[in-house]
Design a protein around this motif. Structure first.
Motif, PDB file in Angstrom:
ATOM      1  N   GLU A 169       0.840  -1.201   0.000  1.00  0.00           N
ATOM      2  CA  GLU A 169       0.000   0.000   0.000  1.00  0.00           C
ATOM      3  C   GLU A 169       0.872   1.247   0.000  1.00  0.00           C
ATOM      4  OE1 GLU A 169      -3.297   2.314   2.813  1.00  0.00           O
ATOM      5  OE2 GLU A 169      -2.015   0.755   3.654  1.00  0.00           O
ATOM      6  N   ARG A 209       0.823   4.521  -3.022  1.00  0.00           N
ATOM      7  CA  ARG A 209       0.421   5.909  -2.821  1.00  0.00           C
ATOM      8  C   ARG A 209       1.299   6.865  -3.634  1.00  0.00           C
ATOM      9  NH1 ARG A 209      -3.050   6.992   1.289  1.00  0.00           N
ATOM     10  NH2 ARG A 209      -3.611   5.234   2.658  1.00  0.00           N
ATOM     11  N   ASN A 210       0.732   8.013  -3.963  1.00  0.00           N
ATOM     12  CA  ASN A 210       1.449   9.066  -4.693  1.00  0.00           C
ATOM     13  C   ASN A 210       2.062   8.556  -5.999  1.00  0.00           C
ATOM     14  OD1 ASN A 210       1.061  11.150  -2.676  1.00  0.00           O
ATOM     15  ND2 ASN A 210       2.529  10.025  -1.416  1.00  0.00           N
ATOM     16  N   GLY A 264      -5.590   9.090  -8.530  1.00  0.00           N
ATOM     17  CA  GLY A 264      -6.488   8.459  -7.560  1.00  0.00           C
ATOM     18  C   GLY A 264      -5.837   7.413  -6.681  1.00  0.00           C
ATOM     19  N   SER A 265      -4.505   7.297  -6.741  1.00  0.00           N
ATOM     20  CA  SER A 265      -3.840   6.222  -5.993  1.00  0.00           C
ATOM     21  C   SER A 265      -4.033   6.360  -4.484  1.00  0.00           C
ATOM     22  CB  SER A 265      -2.348   6.183  -6.339  1.00  0.00           C
ATOM     23  OG  SER A 265      -1.710   7.407  -5.999  1.00  0.00           O
ATOM     24  N   ASN A 266      -4.029   7.576  -3.978  1.00  0.00           N
ATOM     25  CA  ASN A 266      -4.168   7.746  -2.532  1.00  0.00           C
ATOM     26  C   ASN A 266      -5.555   7.348  -2.055  1.00  0.00           C
ATOM     27  OD1 ASN A 266      -1.585   8.686  -2.617  1.00  0.00           O
ATOM     28  ND2 ASN A 266      -2.041  10.778  -2.006  1.00  0.00           N
ATOM     29  N   GLN A 267      -6.575   7.640  -2.871  1.00  0.00           N
ATOM     30  CA  GLN A 267      -7.939   7.254  -2.508  1.00  0.00           C
ATOM     31  C   GLN A 267      -8.131   5.737  -2.595  1.00  0.00           C
ATOM     32  OE1 GLN A 267      -7.178   9.747  -4.706  1.00  0.00           O
ATOM     33  NE2 GLN A 267      -7.603  11.426  -3.275  1.00  0.00           N
ATOM     34  N   LEU A 268      -7.447   5.117  -3.554  1.00  0.00           N
ATOM     35  CA  LEU A 268      -7.597   3.675  -3.765  1.00  0.00           C
ATOM     36  C   LEU A 268      -6.702   2.845  -2.857  1.00  0.00           C
ATOM     37  CD1 LEU A 268      -7.724   3.526  -7.666  1.00  0.00           C
ATOM     38  CD2 LEU A 268      -9.618   3.055  -6.097  1.00  0.00           C
TER      39      LEU A 268
END
Length: 347
Positions: free
Chosen positions: A79, A83-84, A88-92
Protein backbone atom coordinates in the motif's frame (compact mmCIF):
# COMPACT_ATOMS: atom_id res chain seq x y z
CA UNK A 1 11.62 -29.30 -9.53
CA UNK A 2 9.88 -27.08 -12.09
CA UNK A 3 8.67 -23.51 -11.51
CA UNK A 4 5.91 -21.61 -13.29
CA UNK A 5 6.93 -17.95 -13.32
CA UNK A 6 3.92 -15.75 -13.93
CA UNK A 7 3.79 -12.08 -14.80
CA UNK A 8 0.52 -10.43 -15.78
CA UNK A 9 0.31 -7.20 -17.78
CA UNK A 10 3.73 -7.28 -19.38
CA UNK A 11 2.68 -4.58 -21.87
CA UNK A 12 1.62 -2.25 -19.06
CA UNK A 13 4.27 -2.65 -16.35
CA UNK A 14 6.97 -4.62 -18.12
CA UNK A 15 9.23 -1.54 -18.15
CA UNK A 16 8.94 -1.05 -14.40
CA UNK A 17 11.13 -2.51 -11.69
CA UNK A 18 8.74 -5.44 -11.38
CA UNK A 19 9.19 -6.16 -15.08
CA UNK A 20 12.95 -6.26 -14.68
CA UNK A 21 12.52 -8.46 -11.61
CA UNK A 22 10.97 -11.17 -13.81
CA UNK A 23 13.92 -11.00 -16.19
CA UNK A 24 16.25 -11.36 -13.22
CA UNK A 25 14.27 -14.34 -11.91
CA UNK A 26 14.59 -16.17 -15.22
CA UNK A 27 18.35 -15.72 -15.25
CA UNK A 28 18.63 -16.52 -11.56
CA UNK A 29 16.78 -19.82 -11.99
CA UNK A 30 18.86 -20.70 -15.02
CA UNK A 31 22.06 -20.00 -13.09
CA UNK A 32 20.87 -22.32 -10.29
CA UNK A 33 19.92 -25.09 -12.73
CA UNK A 34 16.19 -24.79 -11.96
CA UNK A 35 13.74 -25.65 -14.72
CA UNK A 36 10.98 -23.11 -15.30
CA UNK A 37 8.14 -22.27 -17.66
CA UNK A 38 6.33 -19.03 -18.48
CA UNK A 39 3.26 -20.81 -19.86
CA UNK A 40 0.25 -20.22 -17.54
CA UNK A 41 -1.59 -23.16 -19.14
CA UNK A 42 1.13 -25.58 -18.07
CA UNK A 43 0.27 -28.25 -15.51
CA UNK A 44 3.58 -30.06 -15.09
CA UNK A 45 5.09 -27.62 -12.63
CA UNK A 46 5.64 -27.95 -8.89
CA UNK A 47 5.50 -24.34 -7.71
CA UNK A 48 3.68 -21.30 -9.05
CA UNK A 49 5.85 -18.22 -8.49
CA UNK A 50 3.59 -15.27 -9.17
CA UNK A 51 4.68 -11.63 -9.48
CA UNK A 52 1.56 -9.63 -10.28
CA UNK A 53 -1.77 -8.64 -8.81
CA UNK A 54 -4.49 -8.60 -11.45
CA UNK A 55 -7.51 -10.85 -11.84
CA UNK A 56 -5.60 -13.27 -14.06
CA UNK A 57 -3.01 -13.65 -11.32
CA UNK A 58 -5.75 -14.30 -8.79
CA UNK A 59 -7.45 -16.93 -10.95
CA UNK A 60 -4.17 -18.67 -11.71
CA UNK A 61 -3.36 -18.85 -8.00
CA UNK A 62 -6.78 -20.37 -7.31
CA UNK A 63 -6.29 -22.87 -10.12
CA UNK A 64 -2.89 -23.86 -8.77
CA UNK A 65 -4.25 -24.42 -5.27
CA UNK A 66 -7.08 -26.56 -6.64
CA UNK A 67 -4.47 -28.67 -8.41
CA UNK A 68 -2.59 -29.11 -5.16
CA UNK A 69 0.35 -26.99 -6.31
CA UNK A 70 2.46 -24.87 -4.02
CA UNK A 71 2.14 -21.11 -4.52
CA UNK A 72 4.74 -18.45 -3.86
CA UNK A 73 3.66 -14.83 -4.12
CA UNK A 74 6.42 -12.32 -4.82
CA UNK A 75 5.33 -9.26 -2.85
CA UNK A 76 6.84 -6.48 -4.93
CA UNK A 77 4.11 -4.00 -4.01
CA UNK A 78 2.63 -2.59 -0.85
CA UNK A 79 0.00 0.00 0.00
CA UNK A 80 2.82 2.36 0.90
CA UNK A 81 4.48 2.32 -2.52
CA UNK A 82 1.14 2.49 -4.32
CA UNK A 83 0.42 5.91 -2.82
CA UNK A 84 1.45 9.07 -4.69
CA UNK A 85 1.71 7.27 -8.01
CA UNK A 86 -1.24 7.03 -10.41
CA UNK A 87 -4.33 9.25 -10.60
CA UNK A 88 -6.49 8.46 -7.56
CA UNK A 89 -3.84 6.22 -5.99
CA UNK A 90 -4.17 7.75 -2.53
CA UNK A 91 -7.94 7.25 -2.51
CA UNK A 92 -7.60 3.68 -3.76
CA UNK A 93 -4.69 2.72 -1.50
CA UNK A 94 -6.77 1.17 1.33
CA UNK A 95 -8.64 -0.99 -1.21
CA UNK A 96 -5.37 -1.95 -2.87
CA UNK A 97 -4.02 -3.03 0.49
CA UNK A 98 -7.08 -5.20 1.11
CA UNK A 99 -6.71 -6.77 -2.34
CA UNK A 100 -2.98 -7.40 -1.85
CA UNK A 101 -3.54 -8.98 1.56
CA UNK A 102 -6.16 -11.27 0.03
CA UNK A 103 -3.83 -12.33 -2.76
CA UNK A 104 -0.79 -12.74 -0.56
CA UNK A 105 -2.89 -14.72 1.92
CA UNK A 106 -3.43 -17.42 -0.74
CA UNK A 107 0.28 -18.23 -0.88
CA UNK A 108 2.20 -20.95 0.93
CA UNK A 109 5.21 -18.67 1.10
CA UNK A 110 5.96 -15.02 0.38
CA UNK A 111 9.08 -13.44 -1.09
CA UNK A 112 9.72 -9.71 -0.81
CA UNK A 113 12.83 -7.72 -1.74
CA UNK A 114 13.96 -6.27 1.60
CA UNK A 115 13.63 -6.65 5.37
CA UNK A 116 11.75 -3.33 5.29
CA UNK A 117 9.04 -4.65 2.95
CA UNK A 118 8.92 -7.86 4.99
CA UNK A 119 8.16 -5.78 8.07
CA UNK A 120 5.33 -4.03 6.22
CA UNK A 121 3.81 -7.38 5.26
CA UNK A 122 3.98 -8.63 8.83
CA UNK A 123 2.19 -5.45 9.91
CA UNK A 124 -0.58 -6.39 7.47
CA UNK A 125 -1.16 -9.50 9.58
CA UNK A 126 0.22 -12.02 7.07
CA UNK A 127 1.40 -15.17 8.83
CA UNK A 128 3.09 -17.25 6.11
CA UNK A 129 6.85 -17.67 5.95
CA UNK A 130 8.39 -14.58 4.31
CA UNK A 131 11.83 -14.49 2.74
CA UNK A 132 13.54 -11.17 2.08
CA UNK A 133 15.40 -11.75 -1.21
CA UNK A 134 16.72 -8.95 -3.38
CA UNK A 135 15.48 -8.68 -6.94
CA UNK A 136 19.13 -9.00 -7.88
CA UNK A 137 21.35 -7.42 -10.50
CA UNK A 138 23.15 -8.55 -13.65
CA UNK A 139 26.66 -7.32 -12.89
CA UNK A 140 28.07 -7.89 -16.38
CA UNK A 141 25.33 -5.85 -18.04
CA UNK A 142 26.11 -2.69 -16.08
CA UNK A 143 29.88 -2.90 -15.88
CA UNK A 144 31.35 0.43 -17.09
CA UNK A 145 32.02 0.49 -20.82
CA UNK A 146 33.73 3.40 -22.60
CA UNK A 147 31.85 2.73 -25.84
CA UNK A 148 28.46 2.87 -24.10
CA UNK A 149 29.45 6.00 -22.18
CA UNK A 150 30.55 7.73 -25.40
CA UNK A 151 27.28 6.73 -27.08
CA UNK A 152 25.33 8.24 -24.19
CA UNK A 153 27.24 11.53 -24.36
CA UNK A 154 26.88 11.72 -28.14
CA UNK A 155 23.14 10.95 -28.08
CA UNK A 156 22.44 13.82 -25.68
CA UNK A 157 25.00 16.22 -27.21
CA UNK A 158 26.98 16.40 -23.99
CA UNK A 159 30.55 17.61 -23.92
CA UNK A 160 33.18 15.63 -22.05
CA UNK A 161 33.20 18.26 -19.30
CA UNK A 162 29.42 18.72 -18.95
CA UNK A 163 28.27 17.67 -15.48
CA UNK A 164 25.31 15.28 -15.68
CA UNK A 165 22.98 14.05 -12.94
CA UNK A 166 20.59 11.20 -13.80
CA UNK A 167 17.61 9.45 -12.28
CA UNK A 168 15.66 6.42 -13.50
CA UNK A 169 12.02 5.89 -12.57
CA UNK A 170 8.37 6.24 -13.45
CA UNK A 171 6.75 9.68 -13.46
CA UNK A 172 5.44 9.36 -9.89
CA UNK A 173 5.43 11.97 -7.16
CA UNK A 174 6.54 9.17 -4.84
CA UNK A 175 9.74 8.83 -6.86
CA UNK A 176 10.71 12.41 -6.02
CA UNK A 177 10.25 13.85 -9.50
CA UNK A 178 9.03 17.21 -8.16
CA UNK A 179 12.13 17.59 -5.98
CA UNK A 180 14.37 16.51 -8.86
CA UNK A 181 13.10 19.35 -11.04
CA UNK A 182 13.10 21.94 -8.23
CA UNK A 183 16.72 21.15 -7.42
CA UNK A 184 17.67 21.30 -11.12
CA UNK A 185 16.25 24.82 -11.33
CA UNK A 186 18.88 25.95 -8.85
CA UNK A 187 21.69 24.33 -10.84
CA UNK A 188 21.35 25.54 -14.43
CA UNK A 189 25.01 24.76 -15.10
CA UNK A 190 24.34 21.00 -14.71
CA UNK A 191 22.25 18.74 -16.96
CA UNK A 192 19.60 16.64 -15.19
CA UNK A 193 18.15 13.65 -17.05
CA UNK A 194 15.17 11.60 -15.82
CA UNK A 195 14.90 8.29 -17.67
CA UNK A 196 11.59 6.47 -17.60
CA UNK A 197 8.02 6.81 -18.74
CA UNK A 198 4.44 5.98 -17.89
CA UNK A 199 1.19 6.57 -19.83
CA UNK A 200 0.57 10.28 -19.30
CA UNK A 201 -3.18 9.88 -18.81
CA UNK A 202 -2.49 7.74 -15.73
CA UNK A 203 -0.61 10.35 -13.69
CA UNK A 204 -1.89 13.50 -11.92
CA UNK A 205 -2.13 16.75 -13.88
CA UNK A 206 0.62 18.50 -11.91
CA UNK A 207 3.12 15.76 -12.82
CA UNK A 208 2.04 15.80 -16.48
CA UNK A 209 2.59 19.56 -16.52
CA UNK A 210 6.10 19.19 -15.09
CA UNK A 211 7.10 16.56 -17.63
CA UNK A 212 5.50 18.22 -20.65
CA UNK A 213 6.55 21.83 -20.21
CA UNK A 214 6.97 23.14 -16.67
CA UNK A 215 10.63 22.32 -16.24
CA UNK A 216 13.85 24.23 -16.92
CA UNK A 217 15.91 23.76 -20.08
CA UNK A 218 18.59 21.82 -18.20
CA UNK A 219 16.12 19.01 -17.37
CA UNK A 220 15.56 16.30 -19.97
CA UNK A 221 12.80 13.69 -20.05
CA UNK A 222 13.84 11.33 -22.88
CA UNK A 223 11.37 8.61 -21.88
CA UNK A 224 12.10 4.93 -21.47
CA UNK A 225 15.49 3.96 -22.91
CA UNK A 226 17.22 0.61 -22.61
CA UNK A 227 20.34 -1.04 -23.94
CA UNK A 228 23.67 0.70 -24.45
CA UNK A 229 22.33 4.22 -23.90
CA UNK A 230 20.91 3.70 -20.43
CA UNK A 231 23.82 1.48 -19.44
CA UNK A 232 26.20 4.16 -20.67
CA UNK A 233 24.23 6.78 -18.77
CA UNK A 234 24.54 4.89 -15.50
CA UNK A 235 28.33 4.79 -15.62
CA UNK A 236 28.95 7.84 -17.83
CA UNK A 237 27.01 10.40 -15.81
CA UNK A 238 28.57 12.22 -12.86
CA UNK A 239 25.95 11.16 -10.32
CA UNK A 240 22.91 8.94 -9.87
CA UNK A 241 20.41 10.90 -7.77
CA UNK A 242 17.33 8.98 -6.60
CA UNK A 243 15.12 11.12 -4.32
CA UNK A 244 12.35 8.51 -3.95
CA UNK A 245 10.18 8.69 -0.84
CA UNK A 246 9.11 5.03 -0.81
CA UNK A 247 10.43 1.78 -2.31
CA UNK A 248 10.28 -1.94 -1.62
CA UNK A 249 13.87 -2.10 -2.87
CA UNK A 250 14.72 0.05 -5.86
CA UNK A 251 16.24 -2.01 -8.68
CA UNK A 252 17.59 1.18 -10.23
CA UNK A 253 19.77 1.69 -7.15
CA UNK A 254 21.31 -1.74 -7.71
CA UNK A 255 21.85 -0.86 -11.37
CA UNK A 256 23.68 2.32 -10.41
CA UNK A 257 25.83 0.50 -7.86
CA UNK A 258 26.71 -2.18 -10.41
CA UNK A 259 27.71 0.62 -12.80
CA UNK A 260 30.23 1.85 -10.23
CA UNK A 261 28.47 5.20 -10.11
CA UNK A 262 28.29 7.63 -7.20
CA UNK A 263 24.83 7.30 -5.63
CA UNK A 264 22.78 9.91 -3.75
CA UNK A 265 19.59 8.71 -2.04
CA UNK A 266 16.87 10.01 0.22
CA UNK A 267 17.35 8.58 3.71
CA UNK A 268 14.29 6.30 3.92
CA UNK A 269 13.73 3.02 5.86
CA UNK A 270 13.97 0.65 2.88
CA UNK A 271 17.75 1.13 2.71
CA UNK A 272 18.38 0.11 6.31
CA UNK A 273 20.76 -2.82 6.47
CA UNK A 274 22.25 -2.57 2.99
CA UNK A 275 22.78 1.09 2.09
CA UNK A 276 24.66 3.26 4.56
CA UNK A 277 25.31 6.97 4.32
CA UNK A 278 28.96 7.83 3.68
CA UNK A 279 29.83 4.13 3.43
CA UNK A 280 28.48 2.89 0.07
CA UNK A 281 26.37 5.94 -0.88
CA UNK A 282 25.44 9.42 0.23
CA UNK A 283 22.06 10.33 1.71
CA UNK A 284 20.04 13.47 2.29
CA UNK A 285 16.61 14.46 3.55
CA UNK A 286 15.87 17.93 2.20
CA UNK A 287 16.30 19.69 -1.13
CA UNK A 288 18.85 22.00 0.47
CA UNK A 289 20.90 19.00 1.60
CA UNK A 290 20.59 17.39 -1.82
CA UNK A 291 21.71 20.56 -3.60
CA UNK A 292 24.82 20.83 -1.45
CA UNK A 293 25.65 17.13 -1.83
CA UNK A 294 25.16 17.21 -5.62
CA UNK A 295 27.59 20.12 -5.97
CA UNK A 296 30.17 18.36 -3.82
CA UNK A 297 29.80 14.98 -5.53
CA UNK A 298 29.94 16.09 -9.17
CA UNK A 299 33.01 18.20 -8.38
CA UNK A 300 34.73 15.33 -6.53
CA UNK A 301 34.87 17.08 -3.18
CA UNK A 302 33.72 14.03 -1.24
CA UNK A 303 35.27 10.55 -0.95
CA UNK A 304 34.47 8.27 -3.89
CA UNK A 305 32.34 5.37 -2.63
CA UNK A 306 31.85 3.53 -5.93
CA UNK A 307 33.96 0.51 -4.97
CA UNK A 308 32.00 -0.04 -1.76
CA UNK A 309 28.78 0.38 -3.72
CA UNK A 310 29.90 -2.18 -6.29
CA UNK A 311 30.62 -4.67 -3.51
CA UNK A 312 27.03 -4.17 -2.31
CA UNK A 313 25.80 -5.00 -5.81
CA UNK A 314 28.05 -8.07 -5.96
CA UNK A 315 26.31 -9.48 -2.89
CA UNK A 316 23.01 -9.24 -4.79
CA UNK A 317 24.18 -10.70 -8.09
CA UNK A 318 21.92 -12.91 -10.21
CA UNK A 319 23.81 -16.05 -9.22
CA UNK A 320 23.51 -15.26 -5.50
CA UNK A 321 19.77 -14.66 -5.89
CA UNK A 322 19.39 -17.94 -7.78
CA UNK A 323 20.73 -19.88 -4.84
CA UNK A 324 18.49 -18.00 -2.40
CA UNK A 325 15.42 -18.73 -4.53
CA UNK A 326 16.42 -22.39 -4.77
CA UNK A 327 16.56 -22.60 -0.98
CA UNK A 328 13.04 -21.18 -0.69
CA UNK A 329 11.67 -23.49 -3.40
CA UNK A 330 13.11 -26.53 -1.66
CA UNK A 331 11.59 -25.44 1.65
CA UNK A 332 8.18 -24.82 0.05
CA UNK A 333 8.10 -28.29 -1.51
CA UNK A 334 8.59 -29.74 1.96
CA UNK A 335 5.69 -27.78 3.45
CA UNK A 336 2.73 -29.93 4.51
CA UNK A 337 -0.56 -29.69 2.65
CA UNK A 338 -2.36 -26.65 4.09
CA UNK A 339 -6.09 -27.47 4.21
CA UNK A 340 -6.94 -24.02 5.58
CA UNK A 341 -5.40 -22.20 2.58
CA UNK A 342 -6.89 -24.75 0.15
CA UNK A 343 -10.37 -24.29 1.60
CA UNK A 344 -10.06 -20.51 1.49
CA UNK A 345 -9.28 -20.36 -2.24
CA UNK A 346 -11.65 -23.10 -3.41
CA UNK A 347 -14.84 -21.90 -1.80
Amino acid sequence: MKILLYFEGQNVIGKSGIGRALSHQKRALASAGIEYTLDPSATDYDILHINTYGLKSYHLARKAKKMGKKVIYHAHSTEEDFRNSFVGSNQLAPLVKKWLVGLYGMADHLITPTPYSKKLLRNYGLKQPIAAISNGIDLKKYYPDEYKEAAFRKHFHLSETQKVVICVGLFFERKGIIDFVEIAKKMPEYTFIWFGAVPMFSIPANIRLIVNKNHPANVLFPGYINGDLIEGAYSGADLFFFPSYEETEGIVVLEALASQQQVLLRNIPVYQGWMQDQQNCYMGNTNQEFEELIRQLVNHRLPNLTLAGFKTAQAKSITEIGQELKTVYQAVLQLPYDHQIYSKVTK
